[in-house]
Structures are given as structure tokens and as C-alpha cells.
Design a protein around this motif. Structure first.
Motif, PDB file in Angstrom:
ATOM      1  N   TYR A  87      84.469  27.579 137.859  1.00 14.74           N
ATOM      2  CA  TYR A  87      85.766  28.143 137.470  1.00 14.74           C
ATOM      3  C   TYR A  87      86.368  28.951 138.618  1.00 14.74           C
ATOM      4  O   TYR A  87      87.560  28.812 138.945  1.00 14.74           O
ATOM      5  CB  TYR A  87      85.604  29.026 136.241  1.00 14.74           C
ATOM      6  CG  TYR A  87      86.855  29.802 135.893  1.00 14.74           C
ATOM      7  CD1 TYR A  87      87.940  29.177 135.277  1.00 14.74           C
ATOM      8  CD2 TYR A  87      86.956  31.161 136.210  1.00 14.74           C
ATOM      9  CE1 TYR A  87      89.098  29.887 134.975  1.00 14.74           C
ATOM     10  CE2 TYR A  87      88.116  31.877 135.908  1.00 14.74           C
ATOM     11  CZ  TYR A  87      89.178  31.234 135.298  1.00 14.74           C
ATOM     12  OH  TYR A  87      90.322  31.939 134.999  1.00 14.74           O
ATOM     13  N   ARG A  88      85.550  29.781 139.244  1.00 12.59           N
ATOM     14  CA  ARG A  88      86.062  30.619 140.327  1.00 12.59           C
ATOM     15  C   ARG A  88      86.462  29.795 141.539  1.00 12.59           C
ATOM     16  O   ARG A  88      87.462  30.102 142.214  1.00 12.59           O
ATOM     17  CB  ARG A  88      85.014  31.674 140.708  1.00 12.59           C
ATOM     18  CG  ARG A  88      84.797  32.706 139.600  1.00 12.59           C
ATOM     19  CD  ARG A  88      83.820  33.797 139.994  1.00 12.59           C
ATOM     20  NE  ARG A  88      83.700  34.783 138.913  1.00 12.59           N
ATOM     21  CZ  ARG A  88      82.951  35.887 138.976  1.00 12.59           C
ATOM     22  NH1 ARG A  88      82.247  36.139 140.078  1.00 12.59           N
ATOM     23  NH2 ARG A  88      82.903  36.722 137.957  1.00 12.59           N
ATOM     24  N   GLN A  96      87.616  26.746 141.486  1.00 15.11           N
ATOM     25  CA  GLN A  96      88.895  26.116 141.145  1.00 15.11           C
ATOM     26  C   GLN A  96      90.052  27.095 141.307  1.00 15.11           C
ATOM     27  O   GLN A  96      91.123  26.735 141.815  1.00 15.11           O
ATOM     28  CB  GLN A  96      88.852  25.604 139.700  1.00 15.11           C
ATOM     29  CG  GLN A  96      87.937  24.403 139.496  1.00 15.11           C
ATOM     30  CD  GLN A  96      87.796  24.027 138.029  1.00 15.11           C
ATOM     31  OE1 GLN A  96      88.465  24.599 137.163  1.00 15.11           O
ATOM     32  NE2 GLN A  96      86.922  23.078 137.744  1.00 15.11           N
ATOM     33  N   GLN A  97      89.832  28.335 140.891  1.00 12.94           N
ATOM     34  CA  GLN A  97      90.865  29.349 141.036  1.00 12.94           C
ATOM     35  C   GLN A  97      91.184  29.607 142.505  1.00 12.94           C
ATOM     36  O   GLN A  97      92.348  29.757 142.897  1.00 12.94           O
ATOM     37  CB  GLN A  97      90.414  30.656 140.366  1.00 12.94           C
ATOM     38  CG  GLN A  97      90.259  30.577 138.857  1.00 12.94           C
ATOM     39  CD  GLN A  97      91.593  30.427 138.162  1.00 12.94           C
ATOM     40  OE1 GLN A  97      92.004  29.320 137.823  1.00 12.94           O
ATOM     41  NE2 GLN A  97      92.281  31.533 137.946  1.00 12.94           N
ATOM     42  N   GLU A 149      88.585  39.097 140.003  1.00 13.84           N
ATOM     43  CA  GLU A 149      90.032  39.152 139.782  1.00 13.84           C
ATOM     44  C   GLU A 149      90.728  39.931 140.894  1.00 13.84           C
ATOM     45  O   GLU A 149      91.844  39.590 141.297  1.00 13.84           O
ATOM     46  CB  GLU A 149      90.326  39.774 138.415  1.00 13.84           C
ATOM     47  CG  GLU A 149      89.979  38.846 137.250  1.00 13.84           C
ATOM     48  CD  GLU A 149      90.155  39.520 135.905  1.00 13.84           C
ATOM     49  OE1 GLU A 149      90.356  40.756 135.880  1.00 13.84           O
ATOM     50  OE2 GLU A 149      90.095  38.814 134.876  1.00 13.84           O
ATOM     51  N   TYR A 175      90.782  37.641 143.872  1.00 15.47           N
ATOM     52  CA  TYR A 175      91.747  36.574 143.596  1.00 15.47           C
ATOM     53  C   TYR A 175      93.177  37.072 143.781  1.00 15.47           C
ATOM     54  O   TYR A 175      94.029  36.379 144.345  1.00 15.47           O
ATOM     55  CB  TYR A 175      91.520  36.077 142.163  1.00 15.47           C
ATOM     56  CG  TYR A 175      92.417  34.950 141.732  1.00 15.47           C
ATOM     57  CD1 TYR A 175      92.428  33.742 142.411  1.00 15.47           C
ATOM     58  CD2 TYR A 175      93.246  35.090 140.623  1.00 15.47           C
ATOM     59  CE1 TYR A 175      93.240  32.698 142.003  1.00 15.47           C
ATOM     60  CE2 TYR A 175      94.063  34.059 140.197  1.00 15.47           C
ATOM     61  CZ  TYR A 175      94.050  32.865 140.889  1.00 15.47           C
ATOM     62  OH  TYR A 175      94.858  31.824 140.492  1.00 15.47           O
TER      63      TYR A 175
END
Length: 375
Positions: A322-323, A325-326, A350, A353
Motif C-alpha cells: 500500500y505504501r 503504491q502511494q 503520512e 507522504y
């Protein structure tokens, strides 16, 4: 020095066994349900079907104090819905005598800030409050002992709630384990100034450490010493793993270390450095590690990157994917960048990101800056 740990206190080491918390009083067990108990529980909106399914034997007791328990909880500020949830989850509470419940209330209030806090504890850990009265003296003695260690009330109440067995047993058993922990910490070079903070964090994070045999700690430290970890490194591991070092055993650690070294293709010295950065590698089973290695490598991450940032192995494959992909959405190539950006809690990620978002959205020039004129 560590050999001394293996021999010291050996005469006082005691294997710990969890004490049963079931409250089956010496009352007559009826062949049919006690209708007074059933009706009283129904009047309180307790899920009677759940009680029948999980603790049906309670309904067959000839004596119960359902209304008295409800009144006690109500007097402490518990709402009707909270009372119903407590009795549905732990119907044995209705078998406690009123005077015993009052004694428990007074005991717990010696370590709780207020009755609201106590009600919250009872709702989450009802079995810890409604314990057999035969353990009352042990509970009181253990509270006194932990207060003598300068542990604050919040920590003591947390210990009582999450690991009630440690307070139900004789205080001498806890004294032996605490003494072993303190001695190991000091003999590995830890100072008394920091020992209190270390012990507080250890008991907070893993209260069940008190229920482990002291010899387990010594065996694990000796095993790690034989693997080449220095005294200072052992102290670092003890501080990072805290109580979890007692959850290990030499056999499982040996298998995990051998698998990790073979998979990463590193030397014993490199493996020790990796373990110091990611102590959790000591207790992850081979199957879990194999899954995480496969997950990381399948994304294009190299084994060299994993060895440089082994803490990514703390993350599940789902979280890693998931991370990644982000990050890819904002042009970050995980195959060439640092894996540090993947690490940390959800909040940590976060923040990283967001920094990438800002970096991408930031204009190449400042549109409000004055333009330079011709010379």
C-alpha cells in the motif's frame, strides 16, 4: 558477568503458573436454571442467550447477587448499557458476595484516580475486578510492593487489569522476577538512574513478563552472548525488546537467526548489526519472515536495501504494498530510493507522504518574488 546472572537467585527461582479466575462458589448447582437470576439479568437488558452459550453454568447456581452487583456498578457511575455489557461478558460477577465486591472496590480505588476510571477498567477487564476473594490479601500486598518501587498508580492499575494473575499470586514471586530484571539490567551496564524508567516501560508494554520464570531471561541473554553480542549490545537489546526478550527461547532464536543469515547472505557480524537495528528479527518465525522477504523482493526492492533498512521487515506485506503504491503516485521510485520512507507508524508515513506531495506541488519559481531588472 552473565554467567553470574545464570547462577544468581537460582535458589529462589520459581516457575509461575497462572491462577484460575473462574468464580465457582461452593453453592449448590441446580439441574434447572435459577429463574430469579435469569429474570434479574433480563431486567438489566443483559444478553441472556450469550450468557447461556458461554457461561451457562452461572445460571444454575442456587445463590446469586445480580441486583447487588448492578447497584454497586451503578453507584460507581456505570450506565445501564455498561452494566449490561459487563454482566454479559462476565456473568460470574453475580456470584460475588456484596461485602467482597465492596472490598474490591476499596482496593482498586487505592490505585485508580476516580470511580469513572475504575468503571472503564471493569468494562474492559471484568475478570480482573471480580476475582476470587481468596486472592484479596495477595492483591493488597502486591500493590504495596509495586508502590515501593515508585511505580505510579496508573501503571499499577494497568498491571492489575491486564495481568491479574501477577497480583493474585504471592508477592514473593513478583519480587524474584523484578529482582532478576533489575540485576540483569545493572550487570549489563545499566545505571540506577535509568533503571526505574526502563522497568516502568517494560511492565507497561508487557505486564505478563512477571509471570515468566526468571531462568528464561538468563538463558536468552546467555544464548545471545554466545552469538557474539557484547555486554553493551545486550543491554541495548534488553532495552529495545524490553519484556519481549522473555518471550523468546534459544531454540527458536537459533532457527530464526540461521534462516535470516542464509536468506540475506550476510556474515555473523553483519547479522548482529541487523539485529541491533531490528530486534524483532529475533522472534519472527521463519514462515513470517519468508513471506515478508518475498513480498519486498517482488516489488523490485533489493536484498541490499533490506539489509540497509531491516526495519521494513516489521511491516506486513499488505502495508508495504500500500505504501509503495502511494509513493509511486508521486514519482518516488522505491527501487532506487531509501526504504526509510516506508518505515514507522501510519502517522510517520503520512508525514513522509505529505512531504513528497508538497515537493511535487511546489512551483519551480516563486511567482511573487520580484524579477531582476537589466543591469
Amino acid at each position: 558477568m552473565l554467567r553470574h546472572i545464570a547462577t544468581s537467585l537460582c535458589l529462589r527461582c520459581q516457575c509461575v503458573t497462572a491462577l484460575p479466575l473462574n468464580l465457582r462458589p461452593c453453592a449448590t448447582l441446580n439441574s434447572v436454571e435459577n429463574q430469579q437470576t435469569v429474570q434479574a439479568l433480563c431486567d438489566l437488558s443483559v444478553d441472556i442467550q450469550k450468557v447461556r452459550k458461554l457461561k451457562g453454568w452461572v445460571l444454575h447456581q442456587s445463590s446469586a447477587y445480580t441486583k447487588e452487583v448492578a447497584e454497586l456498578l451503578k453507584d460507581m457511575g456505570a450506565s445501564g448499557s455498561v452494566i449490561a455489557r459487563i454482566l454479559a461478558a462476565h456473568p460470574e460477577a453475580v456470584l460475588c458476595r456484596p461485602e467482597q465486591m465492596q472490598a474490591q472496590r476499596e482496593l482498586w480505588m487505592s490505585v485508580c484516580a476516580n470511580q469513572k476510571e475504575l468503571v472503564a477498567i471493569i468494562e474492559k477487564f471484568p475478570a480482573s475486578f471480580f476475582t476470587p476473594f481468596i486472592h484479596h490479601d495477595n492483591q493488597r500486598n502486591n500493590i504495596t510492593y509495586f508502590q515501593s518501587l515508585n511505580l505510579n498508580k496508573r501503571i499499577i492499575s494497568k498491571l492489575m487489569a491486564s495481568a491479574p494473575q501477577s497480583f493474585s499470586r504471592p508477592v514473593e514471586q513478583n519480587q524474584v522476577m523484578v529482582c532478576t530484571l533489575q540485576q540483569a539490567y545493572q550487570e549489563l551496564g545499566g545505571d540506577e538512574v535509568n533503571m526505574k524508567v526502563w522497568l516502568l516501560k517494560l511492565l507497561s508494554q508487557n505486564p505478563f513478563v512477571l509471570l515468566k520464570p526468571p531462568k528464561v531471561l538468563r538463558q536468552n541473554l546467555l544464548f545471545l552472548k554466545d552469538k557474539g553480542f557484547s555486554t553493551a549490545e545486550l543491554l541495548l537489546l534488553l532495552s529495545k525488546l524490553r519484556g519481549f526478550v522473555i518471550e523468546l527461547n534459544p531454540h527458536s532464536m537459533c532457527r530464526t537467526l540461521a534462516y535470516s543469515q542464509d536468506t540475506m547472505g550476510c556474515s555473523e557480524g553483519e547479522l548482529r548489526d541487523i539485529i541491533l537495528n531490528c530486534p524483532a528479527l529475533l522472534y519472527y518465525p521463519e514462515t513470517l519472515l519468508a513471506e515478508r522477504f518475498r513480498g519486498l523482493l517482488s516489488t523490485g526492492i533489493s536484498m541490499t536495501q533490506i539489509k540497509e533498512t531491516p526495519t521494513v521487515l516489521d511491516l506486513t506485506t499488505q502495508i508495504v504494498n500500500y505504501r509503495i503504491q502511494q509513493l509511486q503516485a508521486y514519482g518516488y521510485d522505491i527501487r532506487t530510493g531509501s526504504l526509510e520512507v516506508l518505515n514507522g507508524t501510519k502517522k510517520d508515513f503520512e508525514m513522509s507522504y505529505r512531504k513528497l506531495q508538497l515537493r511535487r506541488e511546489r512551483p519551480l519559481f516563486n511567482p511573487v518574488a520580484p524579477l531582476k531588472g537589466d543591469d
